[in-house]
Write a protein that holds these residues in place. Structure first.
Motif, mmCIF file in Angstrom:
data_model
loop_
_atom_site.group_PDB
_atom_site.id
_atom_site.type_symbol
_atom_site.label_atom_id
_atom_site.label_comp_id
_atom_site.label_asym_id
_atom_site.label_seq_id
_atom_site.Cartn_x
_atom_site.Cartn_y
_atom_site.Cartn_z
ATOM 1 N N ALA A 290 -12.725 10.870 23.908
ATOM 2 C CA ALA A 290 -12.946 10.695 25.352
ATOM 3 C C ALA A 290 -12.381 11.888 26.129
ATOM 4 N N ILE A 291 -11.205 12.358 25.733
ATOM 5 C CA ILE A 291 -10.589 13.500 26.416
ATOM 6 C C ILE A 291 -11.396 14.770 26.172
ATOM 7 N N SER A 292 -11.785 15.021 24.918
ATOM 8 C CA SER A 292 -12.528 16.262 24.622
ATOM 9 C C SER A 292 -13.919 16.250 25.255
ATOM 10 N N ARG A 293 -14.571 15.092 25.296
ATOM 11 C CA ARG A 293 -15.894 15.022 25.951
ATOM 12 C C ARG A 293 -15.775 15.254 27.451
ATOM 13 N N ASN A 294 -14.722 14.720 28.062
ATOM 14 C CA ASN A 294 -14.509 14.972 29.484
ATOM 15 C C ASN A 294 -14.233 16.449 29.716
ATOM 16 N N ASN A 295 -13.386 17.043 28.891
ATOM 17 C CA ASN A 295 -13.039 18.459 29.055
ATOM 18 C C ASN A 295 -14.266 19.356 28.898
ATOM 19 N N ALA A 296 -15.223 18.936 28.077
ATOM 20 C CA ALA A 296 -16.439 19.733 27.871
ATOM 21 C C ALA A 296 -17.344 19.733 29.097
ATOM 22 N N THR A 297 -17.090 18.853 30.061
ATOM 23 C CA THR A 297 -17.932 18.809 31.268
ATOM 24 C C THR A 297 -17.479 19.817 32.315
ATOM 25 N N PHE A 298 -16.420 20.561 32.053
ATOM 26 C CA PHE A 298 -15.945 21.580 32.974
ATOM 27 C C PHE A 298 -16.539 22.923 32.571
ATOM 28 N N TYR A 299 -17.587 23.319 33.272
ATOM 29 C CA TYR A 299 -18.212 24.610 33.013
ATOM 30 C C TYR A 299 -18.898 25.088 34.281
ATOM 31 N N ASP A 300 -19.132 26.384 34.353
ATOM 32 C CA ASP A 300 -19.834 26.994 35.479
ATOM 33 C C ASP A 300 -21.320 26.709 35.294
ATOM 34 N N PHE A 301 -21.939 26.073 36.277
ATOM 35 C CA PHE A 301 -23.343 25.679 36.138
ATOM 36 C C PHE A 301 -24.279 26.869 36.063
ATOM 37 N N GLY A 302 -23.907 27.962 36.702
ATOM 38 C CA GLY A 302 -24.762 29.146 36.684
ATOM 39 C C GLY A 302 -24.741 29.875 35.358
ATOM 40 N N SER A 303 -23.531 30.132 34.849
ATOM 41 C CA SER A 303 -23.412 30.920 33.619
ATOM 42 C C SER A 303 -23.236 30.056 32.371
ATOM 43 N N ASN A 304 -22.991 28.779 32.543
ATOM 44 C CA ASN A 304 -22.766 27.845 31.445
ATOM 45 C C ASN A 304 -21.477 28.164 30.676
ATOM 46 N N LYS A 305 -20.560 28.936 31.290
ATOM 47 C CA LYS A 305 -19.285 29.257 30.660
ATOM 48 C C LYS A 305 -18.288 28.150 30.961
ATOM 49 N N ARG A 306 -17.455 27.847 29.979
ATOM 50 C CA ARG A 306 -16.445 26.814 30.160
ATOM 51 C C ARG A 306 -15.396 27.250 31.183
ATOM 52 N N VAL A 307 -14.936 26.295 31.966
ATOM 53 C CA VAL A 307 -13.887 26.524 32.948
ATOM 54 C C VAL A 307 -12.573 26.025 32.345
ATOM 55 N N ARG A 308 -11.538 26.823 32.469
ATOM 56 C CA ARG A 308 -10.232 26.437 31.923
ATOM 57 C C ARG A 308 -9.617 25.335 32.774
ATOM 58 N N ILE A 309 -9.254 24.250 32.140
ATOM 59 C CA ILE A 309 -8.677 23.125 32.881
ATOM 60 C C ILE A 309 -7.163 23.045 32.743
ATOM 61 N N TYR A 310 -6.609 23.744 31.766
ATOM 62 C CA TYR A 310 -5.177 23.610 31.508
ATOM 63 C C TYR A 310 -4.296 24.113 32.640
ATOM 64 N N PRO A 311 -4.662 25.148 33.391
ATOM 65 C CA PRO A 311 -3.816 25.512 34.542
ATOM 66 C C PRO A 311 -3.690 24.371 35.560
ATOM 67 N N ARG A 312 -4.772 23.640 35.790
ATOM 68 C CA ARG A 312 -4.720 22.505 36.714
ATOM 69 C C ARG A 312 -3.832 21.405 36.157
ATOM 70 N N ILE A 313 -3.921 21.157 34.868
ATOM 71 C CA ILE A 313 -3.115 20.104 34.247
ATOM 72 C C ILE A 313 -1.630 20.475 34.292
ATOM 73 N N VAL A 314 -1.316 21.730 34.006
ATOM 74 C CA VAL A 314 0.084 22.181 34.073
ATOM 75 C C VAL A 314 0.596 22.076 35.508
ATOM 76 N N ALA A 315 -0.211 22.475 36.479
ATOM 77 C CA ALA A 315 0.191 22.363 37.884
ATOM 78 C C ALA A 315 0.424 20.901 38.259
ATOM 79 N N SER A 316 -0.428 20.009 37.799
ATOM 80 C CA SER A 316 -0.252 18.577 38.072
ATOM 81 C C SER A 316 1.038 18.063 37.456
ATOM 82 N N ALA A 317 1.341 18.509 36.240
ATOM 83 C CA ALA A 317 2.573 18.077 35.573
ATOM 84 C C ALA A 317 3.799 18.577 36.329
ATOM 85 N N ILE A 318 3.745 19.797 36.830
ATOM 86 C CA ILE A 318 4.870 20.347 37.593
ATOM 87 C C ILE A 318 5.051 19.575 38.900
ATOM 88 N N VAL A 319 3.950 19.303 39.588
ATOM 89 C CA VAL A 319 4.028 18.532 40.836
ATOM 90 C C VAL A 319 4.577 17.131 40.558
#
Length: 196
Positions: free
Chosen positions: A7-36
Motif C-alpha cells: 500500500a505504501i509503495s503503490r501510493n509512493n508510485a503515484t508521485f510523478y510529474d505528469f508532463g515528463s513522467n519522472k518520479r517526484v521525491r517524497i522523502y523530503p516532505r516526509i522528513v519535514a513532516s517528522a521534524i514538524v
C-alpha cells in the motif's frame, strides 16, 4: 490480504510529474513532516484529551469518506460507455482516467492506513497512565522505597510518551496531506467523468 508495504509503495508510485513522467521525491516532505511533528511534540504541554477526541472524530469521518470513494472506484467503469467510444483520443483519455482511478484507489488505501494509525496513537494517548500499576508491582515486590526504579520508570515513560505524541502528530500531518491530495485528484477525476 492487505499488505502494508505494498500500500505504501503503490501510493509512493503515484508521485510523478505528469508532463515528463519522472518520479517526484517524497522523502523530503516526509522528513519535514517528522521534524514538524517532533517540534510540536516538544512544545506540547498539558492534557491532549480535547485535541485527541476531535482528531478521532474527524479522522473517522474522513476514513468513511475514503471508503465510500474507494467503493465507487472499485465498481469500475460502465462497459457500455467504453463500447460507444470510437476515436483514438477517447481511448487514450479513457486509459488515462482508468490509470488515475487506480492511483486514487492506492492513495485512498494509503490514507486509510495512515488515518487508522493516527487513531491508534490517539487511543494510546487516551489510555490511563501505567504509573499506578507500576508502583503496585513495586510494592508487591517489597520495593516500596525504590527511587532508582521510579527514576528509570519516569525517564522511560517520558521518552515513550514523547514518541507516541510525535508519531500521533506525524500520522495526523501525513493523513491531512494525503487527504488533501486525494480530494484534488478525486475532484479532477469526477470533473473528467462529467465531461465525458
Amino acid at each position: 490480504m492487505f499488505n502494508v508495504g505494498k500500500a505504501i509503495s503503490r501510493n509512493n508510485a503515484t508521485f510523478y510529474d505528469f508532463g515528463s513522467n519522472k518520479r517526484v521525491r517524497i522523502y523530503p516532505r516526509i522528513v519535514a513532516s517528522a521534524i514538524v511533528a517532533a517540534l510540536i511534540s516538544v512544545s506540547t504541554q498539558g492534557p491532549l484529551n480535547d485535541l485527541l477526541a476531535g482528531t478521532i472524530t474527524v479522522q473517522a469521518i474522513l476514513i468513511g469518506f475514503g471508503f465510500s470513494v474507494m467503493f465507487f472506484l472499485a465498481s469500475g467503469y460502465n462497459t457500455e460507455e467504453k463500447a460507444k467510444r470510437n476515436s483514438i483520443e477517447d481511448e487514450i483519455k479513457e486509459e488515462r482516467l482508468l490509470k488515475l482511478s487506480k492511483e486514487i484507489f492506492y492513495n485512498i488505501s494509503y490514507f486509510n492506513l495512515v488515518a487508522m494509525t493516527s487513531l491508534a496513537f490517539a487511543i494510546l494517548l487516551l489510555l490511563p497512565s501505567a504509573k499506578d500499576a507500576f508502583t503496585s508491582v513495586l510494592s508487591l515486590a517489597g520495593a516500596t522505597n525504590a527511587p532508582a526504579l521510579m527514576k528509570i520508570y519516569n525517564i522511560s515513560n517520558a521518552i515513550l510518551y514523547f514518541s507516541i505524541v510525535a508519531c500521533f502528530y506525524f500520522t495526523t500531518i501525513e493523513s491531512g496531506y494525503t487527504f488533501g491530495r486525494m480530494v484534488g485528484r478525486v475532484g479532477y477525476l469526477f470533473e473528467q467523468k462529467i465531461q465525458n
